[in-house]
Write a protein that holds these residues in place. Structure first.
Motif, PDB file in Angstrom:
ATOM      1  N   LEU A 114      47.179   7.219 -62.773  1.00 23.79           N
ATOM      2  CA  LEU A 114      45.992   6.597 -62.225  1.00 23.79           C
ATOM      3  C   LEU A 114      44.839   7.571 -62.343  1.00 23.79           C
ATOM      4  CD1 LEU A 114      44.573   4.376 -60.426  1.00 23.79           C
ATOM      5  CD2 LEU A 114      45.336   5.711 -58.481  1.00 23.79           C
ATOM      6  N   ARG A 158      40.494   8.048 -61.985  1.00 27.72           N
ATOM      7  CA  ARG A 158      39.278   7.466 -61.406  1.00 27.72           C
ATOM      8  C   ARG A 158      38.058   8.172 -61.983  1.00 27.72           C
ATOM      9  NH1 ARG A 158      39.772   4.813 -55.885  1.00 27.72           N
ATOM     10  NH2 ARG A 158      41.855   3.949 -55.968  1.00 27.72           N
ATOM     11  N   SER A 161      34.329   9.493 -62.143  1.00 27.18           N
ATOM     12  CA  SER A 161      33.374  10.000 -61.152  1.00 27.18           C
ATOM     13  C   SER A 161      32.131   9.117 -61.126  1.00 27.18           C
ATOM     14  CB  SER A 161      32.988  11.444 -61.464  1.00 27.18           C
ATOM     15  OG  SER A 161      32.325  11.524 -62.716  1.00 27.18           O
ATOM     16  N   ILE A 205      36.933  12.487 -64.935  1.00 28.54           N
ATOM     17  CA  ILE A 205      37.985  11.632 -64.392  1.00 28.54           C
ATOM     18  C   ILE A 205      38.869  12.487 -63.493  1.00 28.54           C
ATOM     19  CG2 ILE A 205      40.028  10.253 -64.943  1.00 28.54           C
ATOM     20  CD1 ILE A 205      38.663   9.553 -67.600  1.00 28.54           C
ATOM     21  N   CYS A 211      40.294   9.364 -54.906  1.00 26.75           N
ATOM     22  CA  CYS A 211      39.149   8.464 -55.076  1.00 26.75           C
ATOM     23  C   CYS A 211      37.879   9.229 -54.700  1.00 26.75           C
ATOM     24  CB  CYS A 211      39.311   7.160 -54.301  1.00 26.75           C
ATOM     25  SG  CYS A 211      39.540   7.288 -52.532  1.00 26.75           S
ATOM     26  N   TRP A 212      36.847   9.053 -55.502  1.00 25.31           N
ATOM     27  CA  TRP A 212      35.596   9.798 -55.392  1.00 25.31           C
ATOM     28  C   TRP A 212      34.724   9.302 -54.249  1.00 25.31           C
ATOM     29  CZ3 TRP A 212      34.514  13.896 -58.559  1.00 25.31           C
ATOM     30  CH2 TRP A 212      35.268  14.020 -59.725  1.00 25.31           C
ATOM     31  N   SER A 260      39.163   3.424 -51.115  1.00 23.89           N
ATOM     32  CA  SER A 260      37.796   3.693 -51.555  1.00 23.89           C
ATOM     33  C   SER A 260      36.953   4.173 -50.388  1.00 23.89           C
ATOM     34  CB  SER A 260      37.168   2.435 -52.161  1.00 23.89           C
ATOM     35  OG  SER A 260      36.917   1.462 -51.164  1.00 23.89           O
ATOM     36  N   TYR A 304      45.169  -1.318 -52.295  1.00 22.53           N
ATOM     37  CA  TYR A 304      43.902  -1.181 -53.016  1.00 22.53           C
ATOM     38  C   TYR A 304      42.664  -1.659 -52.251  1.00 22.53           C
ATOM     39  CZ  TYR A 304      47.666  -1.153 -56.441  1.00 22.53           C
ATOM     40  OH  TYR A 304      48.842  -0.921 -57.089  1.00 22.53           O
TER      41      TYR A 304
END
Length: 166
Positions: free
Chosen positions: A1, A3, A5, A11, A47-48, A94, A139
């Motif tokens: 996985l 993510r 930025s 990533i 997660c950012w 998130s 999610y």
């Protein structure tokens, strides 16, 4: 996985290089990688934050997982801040658009619900009230205005089959 930025330049991803799952980043401009966590159990599924300065992640301790944050630019063991401490599972989804909360899927007493925790860890709130043990949530994602959270809510079911052997 992996993510991407918020600025689209790197990533964040999981890697087992060295044994346990840890968080790394990949710079898209030149392909360089950098290890951000050096945990012996597991720190992953990043997660950012909206400003790109922090990553929320899942941190395993024994049978439980917790939400923690790390600076996205300062690698090193011990640089994390643990935000949740309850027994069960906490899986980050998130950040709120303002960067003040993190939505996560939380398993408490055998039941999954959506929760959020404040960035400083001082506030936490359960936002769904599911009670069935054969359902789960995954999610959670904040809407751009921060007034809604979308998530997956499946229910596991099963059947019993019988066949005659010939």
């Amino acid at each position: 996985l992996g993510r991407l930025s918020p600025d689209g330049r790197q990533i964040a991803f999981n890697s087992r290089a060295g044994g346990a799952i840890n968080v790394w980043t990949l710079a898209l401009a030149d392909g360089t990688t950098k290890q951000l966590t050096f945990d012996q159990e597991m720190m992953g599924f990043p997660c950012w934050s909206p400003d790109g300065q922090y990553l929320a992640l899942e941190m395993k301790r024994g049978d439980d997982t917790h939400i923690a944050i790390i600076p996205s630019v300062a690698p090193g063991a011990g640089s994390h801040t643990q935000l949740t401490f309850e027994r069960g599972q906490s899986w980050p989804g998130s950040w709120a658009p303002g960067g003040d909360k993190i939505a996560f899927a939380g398993l408490r007493d055998g039941v999954w619900n959506i929760w959020w925790v404040s960035r400083d860890g001082k506030a936490q709130k359960q936002v769904t009230n599911y009670t069935k043990p054969n359902t789960y949530v995954r999610y959670p994602a904040w809407s751009p205005r921060g007034n809604q959270i979308v998530y997956e809510y499946p229910q596991t079911t099963g059947n019993i089959w019988m066949m005659e052997l010939k």
